[in-house]
Design a protein around this motif. Structure first.
Motif, PDB file in Angstrom:
ATOM      1  N   PRO A 514       4.969 -22.324 -66.593  1.00 58.27           N
ATOM      2  CA  PRO A 514       5.315 -23.415 -67.504  1.00 58.27           C
ATOM      3  C   PRO A 514       6.224 -24.421 -66.797  1.00 58.27           C
ATOM      4  N   ILE A 515       6.154 -25.657 -67.242  1.00 60.67           N
ATOM      5  CA  ILE A 515       7.055 -26.692 -66.731  1.00 60.67           C
ATOM      6  C   ILE A 515       7.854 -27.236 -67.906  1.00 60.67           C
ATOM      7  N   LEU A 516       9.173 -27.246 -67.738  1.00 60.52           N
ATOM      8  CA  LEU A 516      10.092 -27.766 -68.743  1.00 60.52           C
ATOM      9  C   LEU A 516      10.709 -29.026 -68.160  1.00 60.52           C
ATOM     10  N   SER A 517      10.438 -30.160 -68.804  1.00 64.21           N
ATOM     11  CA  SER A 517      10.854 -31.449 -68.268  1.00 64.21           C
ATOM     12  C   SER A 517      11.876 -32.106 -69.186  1.00 64.21           C
ATOM     13  N   ALA A 518      13.065 -32.360 -68.638  1.00 67.27           N
ATOM     14  CA  ALA A 518      14.100 -33.107 -69.358  1.00 67.27           C
ATOM     15  C   ALA A 518      14.227 -34.466 -68.686  1.00 67.27           C
ATOM     16  N   ALA A 519      14.017 -35.527 -69.449  1.00 66.30           N
ATOM     17  CA  ALA A 519      13.918 -36.851 -68.838  1.00 66.30           C
ATOM     18  C   ALA A 519      14.724 -37.881 -69.609  1.00 66.30           C
ATOM     19  N   ASN A 520      15.313 -38.778 -68.872  1.00 64.68           N
ATOM     20  CA  ASN A 520      15.884 -39.981 -69.451  1.00 64.68           C
ATOM     21  C   ASN A 520      14.816 -41.066 -69.366  1.00 64.68           C
ATOM     22  N   GLY A 521      14.313 -41.480 -70.512  1.00 61.58           N
ATOM     23  CA  GLY A 521      13.219 -42.437 -70.506  1.00 61.58           C
ATOM     24  C   GLY A 521      11.850 -41.798 -70.439  1.00 61.58           C
ATOM     25  N   GLY A 522      11.759 -40.492 -70.617  1.00 66.31           N
ATOM     26  CA  GLY A 522      10.495 -39.772 -70.627  1.00 66.31           C
ATOM     27  C   GLY A 522      10.026 -39.441 -69.237  1.00 66.31           C
ATOM     28  N   PRO A 523       9.132 -38.441 -69.060  1.00 63.38           N
ATOM     29  CA  PRO A 523       8.523 -37.630 -70.118  1.00 63.38           C
ATOM     30  C   PRO A 523       9.282 -36.316 -70.362  1.00 63.38           C
ATOM     31  N   THR A 524       9.976 -36.224 -71.499  1.00 65.64           N
ATOM     32  CA  THR A 524      10.592 -34.966 -71.911  1.00 65.64           C
ATOM     33  C   THR A 524       9.504 -34.135 -72.590  1.00 65.64           C
ATOM     34  N   ALA A 525       9.167 -32.990 -71.985  1.00 65.02           N
ATOM     35  CA  ALA A 525       8.003 -32.246 -72.456  1.00 65.02           C
ATOM     36  C   ALA A 525       8.121 -30.777 -72.084  1.00 65.02           C
ATOM     37  N   TRP A 526       7.384 -29.969 -72.826  1.00 65.86           N
ATOM     38  CA  TRP A 526       7.215 -28.546 -72.557  1.00 65.86           C
ATOM     39  C   TRP A 526       5.730 -28.319 -72.318  1.00 65.86           C
ATOM     40  N   ILE A 527       5.394 -27.891 -71.101  1.00 65.31           N
ATOM     41  CA  ILE A 527       4.006 -27.685 -70.687  1.00 65.31           C
ATOM     42  C   ILE A 527       3.811 -26.202 -70.406  1.00 65.31           C
ATOM     43  N   ASP A 528       2.717 -25.622 -70.905  1.00 66.18           N
ATOM     44  CA  ASP A 528       2.503 -24.200 -70.647  1.00 66.18           C
ATOM     45  C   ASP A 528       1.787 -24.003 -69.315  1.00 66.18           C
ATOM     46  N   SER A 529       1.565 -22.745 -68.932  1.00 70.43           N
ATOM     47  CA  SER A 529       1.009 -22.446 -67.612  1.00 70.43           C
ATOM     48  C   SER A 529      -0.474 -22.769 -67.502  1.00 70.43           C
ATOM     49  N   ALA A 530      -1.094 -23.212 -68.598  1.00 71.35           N
ATOM     50  CA  ALA A 530      -2.475 -23.697 -68.553  1.00 71.35           C
ATOM     51  C   ALA A 530      -2.535 -25.213 -68.528  1.00 71.35           C
ATOM     52  N   GLY A 531      -1.382 -25.857 -68.385  1.00 71.68           N
ATOM     53  CA  GLY A 531      -1.338 -27.305 -68.300  1.00 71.68           C
ATOM     54  C   GLY A 531      -1.378 -28.026 -69.632  1.00 71.68           C
ATOM     55  N   ARG A 532      -1.289 -27.285 -70.727  1.00 69.25           N
ATOM     56  CA  ARG A 532      -1.315 -27.920 -72.054  1.00 69.25           C
ATOM     57  C   ARG A 532       0.087 -28.355 -72.458  1.00 69.25           C
ATOM     58  N   VAL A 533       0.187 -29.550 -73.020  1.00 74.43           N
ATOM     59  CA  VAL A 533       1.475 -30.046 -73.502  1.00 74.43           C
ATOM     60  C   VAL A 533       1.753 -29.394 -74.851  1.00 74.43           C
ATOM     61  N   VAL A 534       2.702 -28.486 -74.872  1.00 70.84           N
ATOM     62  CA  VAL A 534       3.057 -27.792 -76.115  1.00 70.84           C
ATOM     63  C   VAL A 534       3.839 -28.734 -77.027  1.00 70.84           C
ATOM     64  N   GLU A 535       4.766 -29.474 -76.437  1.00 68.49           N
ATOM     65  CA  GLU A 535       5.565 -30.419 -77.213  1.00 68.49           C
ATOM     66  C   GLU A 535       6.040 -31.526 -76.275  1.00 68.49           C
ATOM     67  N   ARG A 536       6.073 -32.724 -76.814  1.00 67.03           N
ATOM     68  CA  ARG A 536       6.522 -33.866 -76.018  1.00 67.03           C
ATOM     69  C   ARG A 536       7.223 -34.869 -76.916  1.00 67.03           C
ATOM     70  N   LEU A 537       8.309 -35.462 -76.412  1.00 72.21           N
ATOM     71  CA  LEU A 537       8.958 -36.548 -77.129  1.00 72.21           C
ATOM     72  C   LEU A 537       8.165 -37.833 -76.912  1.00 72.21           C
ATOM     73  N   PRO A 538       7.913 -38.595 -77.970  1.00 75.78           N
ATOM     74  CA  PRO A 538       7.223 -39.881 -77.777  1.00 75.78           C
ATOM     75  C   PRO A 538       8.033 -40.794 -76.864  1.00 75.78           C
ATOM     76  N   LYS A 539       7.319 -41.628 -76.124  1.00 78.91           N
ATOM     77  CA  LYS A 539       8.010 -42.566 -75.244  1.00 78.91           C
ATOM     78  C   LYS A 539       8.907 -43.492 -76.062  1.00 78.91           C
ATOM     79  N   GLY A 540      10.102 -43.728 -75.539  1.00 77.44           N
ATOM     80  CA  GLY A 540      11.032 -44.619 -76.215  1.00 77.44           C
ATOM     81  C   GLY A 540      11.898 -43.946 -77.248  1.00 77.44           C
ATOM     82  N   GLN A 541      11.708 -42.645 -77.479  1.00 75.35           N
ATOM     83  CA  GLN A 541      12.493 -41.926 -78.474  1.00 75.35           C
ATOM     84  C   GLN A 541      13.399 -40.893 -77.815  1.00 75.35           C
ATOM     85  N   SER A 542      14.620 -40.810 -78.336  1.00 76.21           N
ATOM     86  CA  SER A 542      15.544 -39.773 -77.883  1.00 76.21           C
ATOM     87  C   SER A 542      15.391 -38.540 -78.759  1.00 76.21           C
ATOM     88  N   GLY A 543      15.718 -37.407 -78.211  1.00 81.25           N
ATOM     89  CA  GLY A 543      15.615 -36.179 -78.998  1.00 81.25           C
ATOM     90  C   GLY A 543      15.785 -34.948 -78.131  1.00 81.25           C
TER      91      GLY A 543
END
Length: 601
Positions: A514-543
């Protein structure tokens, strides 16, 4: 054998008797070139019509078949340049000086489609001379095209520090079943299949739509092989996506903000950014329904005007710290100042951890760990400055740090900046970082994480090489997940952010982590080991994303052996380019020689 030679001689004779085809018109070549560029662009963000990638190269392959004398190079290079300028236009937002690197990078990348067609045309030219090299007739053209394209992708992934963005395989990032083969050969494997299918599309169109003669001497292989590869890709994807993964039971809070930053940022602004993220961290822990193991801050957001400082061997006081009007500083004084900085840094982190623990609704004796993007400074014989990651354990101790291994060309490192004063004078403050040399693994309570920074997931070989190094035969230390800490606010929510995410998706499959991405300005996302985006913050939104990654115990073939198959294709392609260069130089010399000879009439 004699019958085969006779048939080859007959075909060669037929070709010789045919009148030469007329050169293609510039209008047709421009239409085909821009059709290629347009469809290729539409297959990726922001349009993201991934299936278009299976026909994107058809116009390019058609250009490779035009008659000699056609002015295809100019039209194709122009269309490719427009494609890269539009696709990477987000780079220009980073700094006014980035306009030139944006255009230079686009101009450089636009060369690759031209080289692809040039090599295909060179292969076809020699392929038609069947009497001299009959073995060429037995090589399916789809494999030739795929080897050349992947070879060129491998070259650009290494040349000039390398860039993996917008490889063909990234167009299929949202079609998980088709990208699982990335654990065998990375994005290169996906690109290989895509090129083969494009050749099949052209072959089918020529045979059944346009009713042209077959474009190769092995037409059915150029249909059967891609079809078989597609079936095998789908079957492999369906099987591997069913492999069970294990819950780890840990929650990692990924902070995603949109704090504007500039190169000439002052300490007060850095402190404001730190305060904003600290408030976000408190809210993340307070609102979490599960115990938070670690809170991850994006790249450089944890510095807050106070980088983590250390001292190394042969400590010396840098010249810029000496004041001629005061007694000279000595190494012991510098060491004392660094130790005071460390104490202040850890006090700040401990206070934040205590506040997070106090705000939590879940009783716990352990405060969340902090993993944050932070500047690293080491004073030794020569001072060094890194973009880095720090890991502060629940006890408030510095438990680990990672120095970025791959620097951004023109953003963090400038060619010849230390050698040419006129270049150094034009560079904004803050550029010119030092390079880390090795991967790191952070072993938290019950979960291990491998950090990387900024565009390191957009240079695929970096995380793959890190995983390969950690997969030592003597003492394997593969992590449970990869952490990406990045600051993409420079790109102003452009498609560059989406391209970065797609690179991470393919890396997740290639590493089977899995890849866990924390980003300022995106892409803040949680990706599983099959490359699927489990959850992602929309661009331009903080959270905040509360990632609960699952453990995948597979060790991919790509991690075990690396990209040497693609490297072999790159070497073969480089040899082909060397032949083209030699022939070009030879032709120029002959022309100059003929011009210098006196007329005989």
């Amino acid at each position: 054998m004699s019958e085969s030679n006779s048939a080859s001689d007959a075909r060669a004779s037929d070709l010789a008797e045919q009148p030469p085809a007329a050169p293609a018109s510039m209008r047709w070549l421009l239409a085909a070139s821009f059709a290629f560029a347009t469809v290729l662009w539409m297959s990726g963000p922001p349009i993201a019509m991934g299936p278009l990638i299976f026909v994107a190269l058809v116009p390019l392959l058609a250009i490779a078949e035009v008659a000699p004398g056609s002015p295809w190079k100019q039209s194709l290079y122009l269309a490719s340049l427009v494609y890269w300028l539009v696709s990477l236009q987000g780079l220009r937002h980073a700094h006014p000086l980035m306009f030139l690197p944006w255009m230079a990078l686009s101009a450089y990348l636009a060369i690759y489609p031209v080289l692809f067609v040039a090599l295909l045309r060179r292969w076809r030219a020699t392929h038609q001379n069947q009497t001299s090299r009959p073995w060429r007739n037995r090589i399916p053209f789809c494999l030739v095209a795929a080897v050349i394209w992947v070879g060129l992708e491998w070259i650009r992934n290494h040349l000039f520090t390398g860039i993996s963005v917008l490889m063909l395989g990234h167009a299929l990032a949202d079609m998980p079943i088709l990208i699982q083969i990335a654990d065998l050969g990375g994005t290169y494997a996906v690109s290989f299949v895509i090129v083969c299918l494009n050749v099949a599309m052209l072959e089918a169109m020529n045979r059944w739509v346009v009713r042209l003669p077959a474009s190769s001497d092995t037409p059915w292989s150029s249909l059967a092989i891609p079809s078989g590869l597609l079936i095998a890709t789908i079957a492999y994807g369906a099987i591997t996506m069913q492999v069970a993964t294990e819950p780890i039971g840990k929650t990692i809070a990924l902070l995603g903000g949109n704090q504007l930053t500039v190169y000439e940022q002052d300490i007060e602004r850095e402190r404001e950014i730190f305060a904003a993220y600290a408030e976000m961290a408190l809210d993340a822990v307070a609102n979490s329904k599960s115990e938070v193991t670690a809170v991850v801050w994006p790249e450089s957001m944890f510095s807050g005007g106070m980088p983590w400082m250390t001292t190394g061997p042969d400590l010396a006081v840098p010249e810029f710290m000496q004041d001629p009007s005061l007694p000279p500083l000595v190494p012991d004084q510098l060491r004392f100042a660094v130790e005071n900085n460390q104490a202040g840094f850890l006090d700040r982190a401990t206070n934040l951890q205590l506040a997070m623990a106090a705000s939590s609704n879940i009783p716990s004796d352990v405060a969340p760990a902090i993993i944050g993007g932070c500047g690293l400074v080491q004073y030794a014989k020569q001072p060094s400055q890194y973009s880095g990651v720090v890991w502060i354990d629940p006890a408030g101790k510095m438990a680990g740090q990672y120095a970025k291994n791959h620097l951004v060309l023109f953003g963090e490192t400038i060619p010849l900046v230390h050698s040419l004063p006129w270049i150094r004078d034009q560079v904004p403050p803050g550029l010119g970082l030092d390079r880390g040399t090795q991967p790191e693994r952070f072993d938290l309570d019950g979960i291990s994480l491998m950090p990387n920074l900024c565009i390191e997931t957009a240079v695929e070989r970096i995380p793959i090489n890190h995983m390969h190094q950690l997969n030592s035969r003597a003492n394997p230390k593969l992590p449970d997940a990869l952490l990406t800490l990045t600051n993409d606010v420079w790109f102003r929510d452009s498609a560059v952010v989406d391209h970065h995410l797609r690179c991470a998706q393919l890396v997740a499959v290639g590493c089977r982590r899995p890849i866990l991405s924390a980003a300022n300005g995106g892409p803040t996302a949680w990706i599983d080991s099959a490359g699927r985006v489990v959850e992602r913050l929309p661009k331009g939104q903080s959270g905040v994303i509360e990632a609960q990654p699952r453990r995948d115990r597979r060790v991919s073939l790509y991690v075990q052996i690396g990209a040497w198959p693609a490297g072999l294709m790159g070497a073969a392609t480089a040899c082909g380019l060397a032949v083209l260069a030699f022939e070009f130089v030879t032709r120029r010399r002959k022309r100059h020689t003929l011009r210098g000879q006196p007329s005989t009439t």
